[in-house]
Design a protein around this motif. Structure first.
Motif, mmCIF file in Angstrom:
data_model
loop_
_atom_site.group_PDB
_atom_site.id
_atom_site.type_symbol
_atom_site.label_atom_id
_atom_site.label_comp_id
_atom_site.label_asym_id
_atom_site.label_seq_id
_atom_site.Cartn_x
_atom_site.Cartn_y
_atom_site.Cartn_z
ATOM 1 N N ASP A 1 0.830 -1.213 0.000
ATOM 2 C CA ASP A 1 0.000 0.000 0.000
ATOM 3 C C ASP A 1 0.860 1.257 0.000
ATOM 4 O O ASP A 1 0.559 2.236 -0.714
ATOM 5 C CB ASP A 1 -0.920 0.004 1.229
ATOM 6 C CG ASP A 1 -1.999 -1.068 1.137
ATOM 7 O OD1 ASP A 1 -2.199 -1.614 0.036
ATOM 8 O OD2 ASP A 1 -2.628 -1.368 2.190
ATOM 9 N N ALA A 2 1.921 1.233 0.793
ATOM 10 C CA ALA A 2 2.813 2.399 0.841
ATOM 11 C C ALA A 2 3.488 2.616 -0.509
ATOM 12 O O ALA A 2 3.631 3.755 -0.981
ATOM 13 C CB ALA A 2 3.866 2.210 1.943
ATOM 14 N N ALA B 1 2.294 1.673 -3.467
ATOM 15 C CA ALA B 1 1.288 2.178 -4.410
ATOM 16 C C ALA B 1 1.004 3.656 -4.156
ATOM 17 O O ALA B 1 0.882 4.455 -5.108
ATOM 18 C CB ALA B 1 0.000 1.361 -4.282
ATOM 19 N N GLU B 2 0.912 4.015 -2.861
ATOM 20 C CA GLU B 2 0.668 5.433 -2.541
ATOM 21 C C GLU B 2 1.844 6.309 -2.982
ATOM 22 O O GLU B 2 1.649 7.420 -3.499
ATOM 23 C CB GLU B 2 0.439 5.571 -1.031
ATOM 24 C CG GLU B 2 0.048 6.957 -0.575
ATOM 25 C CD GLU B 2 -1.324 7.393 -1.066
ATOM 26 O OE1 GLU B 2 -1.594 8.613 -1.028
ATOM 27 O OE2 GLU B 2 -2.137 6.539 -1.496
ATOM 28 N N ARG B 3 3.078 5.785 -2.813
ATOM 29 C CA ARG B 3 4.256 6.561 -3.240
ATOM 30 C C ARG B 3 4.247 6.756 -4.755
ATOM 31 O O ARG B 3 4.519 7.854 -5.262
ATOM 32 C CB ARG B 3 5.524 5.835 -2.814
ATOM 33 C CG ARG B 3 6.806 6.621 -3.077
ATOM 34 C CD ARG B 3 8.028 5.815 -2.748
ATOM 35 N NE ARG B 3 8.152 4.645 -3.598
ATOM 36 C CZ ARG B 3 8.599 4.671 -4.853
ATOM 37 N NH1 ARG B 3 8.939 5.812 -5.419
ATOM 38 N NH2 ARG B 3 8.697 3.561 -5.546
ATOM 39 N N LYS B 4 3.908 5.654 -5.474
ATOM 40 C CA LYS B 4 3.856 5.772 -6.934
ATOM 41 C C LYS B 4 2.784 6.761 -7.369
ATOM 42 O O LYS B 4 2.977 7.559 -8.301
ATOM 43 C CB LYS B 4 3.591 4.409 -7.549
ATOM 44 C CG LYS B 4 4.796 3.475 -7.497
ATOM 45 C CD LYS B 4 4.475 2.142 -8.115
ATOM 46 C CE LYS B 4 5.681 1.205 -8.044
ATOM 47 N NZ LYS B 4 5.379 -0.131 -8.588
ATOM 48 N N ARG B 5 1.628 6.686 -6.691
ATOM 49 C CA ARG B 5 0.546 7.626 -7.036
ATOM 50 C C ARG B 5 0.983 9.067 -6.792
ATOM 51 O O ARG B 5 0.770 9.944 -7.624
ATOM 52 C CB ARG B 5 -0.701 7.292 -6.208
ATOM 53 C CG ARG B 5 -1.926 8.114 -6.596
ATOM 54 C CD ARG B 5 -3.093 7.775 -5.699
ATOM 55 N NE ARG B 5 -2.880 8.194 -4.341
ATOM 56 C CZ ARG B 5 -3.033 9.457 -3.897
ATOM 57 N NH1 ARG B 5 -3.387 10.413 -4.732
ATOM 58 N NH2 ARG B 5 -2.820 9.750 -2.630
ATOM 59 N N LEU B 6 1.600 9.295 -5.620
ATOM 60 C CA LEU B 6 2.069 10.657 -5.316
ATOM 61 C C LEU B 6 3.163 11.097 -6.280
ATOM 62 O O LEU B 6 3.202 12.272 -6.700
ATOM 63 C CB LEU B 6 2.584 10.716 -3.869
ATOM 64 C CG LEU B 6 1.515 10.589 -2.777
ATOM 65 C CD1 LEU B 6 2.164 10.531 -1.401
ATOM 66 C CD2 LEU B 6 0.531 11.744 -2.837
ATOM 67 N N GLU C 1 1.419 12.085 -9.420
ATOM 68 C CA GLU C 1 0.777 13.399 -9.278
ATOM 69 C C GLU C 1 1.811 14.520 -9.292
ATOM 70 O O GLU C 1 1.607 15.565 -9.928
ATOM 71 C CB GLU C 1 -0.026 13.440 -7.979
ATOM 72 C CG GLU C 1 -1.298 12.608 -8.019
ATOM 73 C CD GLU C 1 -2.086 12.692 -6.713
ATOM 74 O OE1 GLU C 1 -1.638 13.410 -5.799
ATOM 75 O OE2 GLU C 1 -3.146 12.041 -6.627
#
Length: 199
Positions: free
Chosen positions: A131-132, A134-139, A142
């Motif tokens: 999850d971390a 995926a969140e890092r990739k998303r950020l 962005e």
């Protein structure tokens, strides 16, 4: 005190005698009576056969009571206690085996629970890491988009500013040439000179 016949007769005949004579007669009678006494009956050989007979009867009765009444009761009590002790030992052995089985089952369940807890913790750690990530990739995506947009805007602003700078430079150059140097130049010449100076 034993009173014998002789003493009783003596007492009647000596009732009127003086006290000394009565006392001496009395003393002689006591000594005479003591001489005729047979002694302590158990030590008298005359009673030995009856004593032995009663001893044998008493011993026989006691032996019979001991054999038929007392010893069976004592044997029954001992047997009951032996049976009770055996039952208690069996119960204790069963309880010990049950306790060992319960302990083994508890240790097995504890090991399984530890294994499950370790597996759950590992899965939670992996899930949190994924999850971390995926969140890092998303950020990152962005931020890259925002950075690209910001760079595009900066380039647009730069182009706009440069185009305005060229116009301002042409206007300033035209004004300086006309008012300071009193030189008349065409707009094409001024634009060419500004572009040449900007290179």
């Amino acid at each position: 005190m034993f009173v014998t016949e002789a003493f009783a007769q003596d007492g009647e005949t000596t009732a009127h005698q003086p006290a000394d004579a009565a006392a001496s007669a009395h003393g002689e009678t006591i000594h005479a009576d003591r001489a005729h006494e047979p002694g302590f009956p158990p030590f008298n050989p005359e009673f030995y056969p009856s004593q032995l007979l009663w001893l044998a009867i008493t011993f026989g009765v006691f032996y019979w009571l001991l054999k038929t009444v007392i010893m069976p009761r004592i044997g029954g009590i001992l047997e009951n206690r032996r049976d009770r002790i055996a039952l208690d030992l069996e119960a204790a052995e069963r309880m010990r085996s049950d306790a060992d089985e319960a302990k083994a089952a508890y240790e097995q369940e504890l090991a399984e629970a530890r294994s499950r807890a370790h597996s759950i913790a590992h899965e939670a750690k992996e899930s949190a890491r994924e999850d971390a990530e995926a969140e890092r990739k998303r950020l990152d995506g962005e931020l890259d988009e925002k950075l690209d947009a910001a760079q595009a805007r900066i380039a647009e602003v730069k182009r706009s500013a440069l185009s305005e700078v060229d116009g301002i430079a042409r206007d300033v150059t035209d004004t300086i040439l006309r008012e300071v140097a009193s030189i008349e130049a065409s707009q094409d010449e001024i634009a060419g000179a500004v572009a040449e100076a900007g290179r």
